[in-house]
Design an enzyme around this catalytic site. Sequence first.
Site, PDB file in Angstrom:
ATOM      1  N   ASP A  30       7.450   4.774   2.269  1.00  0.00           N
ATOM      2  CA  ASP A  30       6.759   3.770   1.219  1.00  0.00           C
ATOM      3  C   ASP A  30       5.423   4.187   0.408  1.00  0.00           C
ATOM      4  O   ASP A  30       4.822   5.175   1.087  1.00  0.00           O
ATOM      5  CB  ASP A  30       6.518   2.528   1.950  1.00  0.00           C
ATOM      6  CG  ASP A  30       7.753   1.568   2.231  1.00  0.00           C
ATOM      7  OD1 ASP A  30       8.730   1.961   1.627  1.00  0.00           O
ATOM      8  OD2 ASP A  30       7.578   0.885   3.158  1.00  0.00           O
ATOM      9  N   PRO A  54     -10.067 -15.643   0.221  1.00  0.00           N
ATOM     10  CA  PRO A  54     -10.572 -14.823  -1.029  1.00  0.00           C
ATOM     11  C   PRO A  54     -11.582 -13.834  -0.378  1.00  0.00           C
ATOM     12  O   PRO A  54     -11.899 -12.861  -0.606  1.00  0.00           O
ATOM     13  CB  PRO A  54     -11.066 -15.759  -1.840  1.00  0.00           C
ATOM     14  CG  PRO A  54     -10.366 -16.668  -1.961  1.00  0.00           C
ATOM     15  CD  PRO A  54     -10.341 -17.028  -0.569  1.00  0.00           C
TER      16      PRO A  54
END
Length: 253
Positions: A180, A96
Amino acid sequence: MRIDVVTIFPDYLAPLREALLGKAIDRGLLEVAVHDLRGWTHDVHKAVDDSPYGGGPGMVMKPQVWGDALDAVCASPGAGAPQDTDTPPRLVVPTPSGRPFTQAVAEEYAEEPWLVFACGRYEGIDQRVIDDAARRMPVDEVSIGDYVLVGGEVAVMVIVEAVARLLPGVLGNPASAKQDSFSASLSGLLEGPSYTRPEVWRDLAVPDVLRSGNHAAIERWRRDTALERTFARRPELLDDAELDAADRAVLDR
Ligand SMILES: COC(=O)c1cc2cc(CO)sc2[nH]1
């Protein structure tokens, strides 16, 4: 590309062998090896973690176990090393507290011949494992988003899928990756809406321009809807986007 993953839950990575990625592996476009960290434990209890120096909740993964595992897995030349190279791998550690994993990072990783992923659990891996590895190979601590998972395995699945789909031959139509969201050809914008048959569904019609056959108008509509969606959902992406006068006119509407 060769990918090695070290984890205490090897079965968690099983889905990598399904569907598109499974086919890419079968076709030799990708080689994936998953290693059980406990294979490098030294005690009868196969301990991989211990309590943190400085106190605090949770446990930290032991440096000795990880050190031996990465020595073995990252050995170059070695069993896992891609042929004819003694170049070490790039070690990727999902956490994280890592730098953001983005499409740009995925494109960076897609150029690498060999990636090794270290899946942390608990409160993470003793920092000296990363510091020691960085003396021998490039190391990246990355996060897939501003939230916390229970371990690095799911993040590895996300990263491997985002990278593998960029490898030549993996996607049926390579042009689709070019269109994309976040791609250069879209100036890093979000993709706009897509439609297929029927023309009208539950009284909702496909935008006329998409059935007009006017490719210039269709391209303009796709860019306009990409700009509008990006402005509405991710305005910060507009800061880095190269916008022309027509683009700005759309945003000023
Ligand atoms: C967006 O979350 C992550 O990328 C993430 C990676 C890891 C590794 C953990 C165990 O140390 S918890 C966690 N979350």
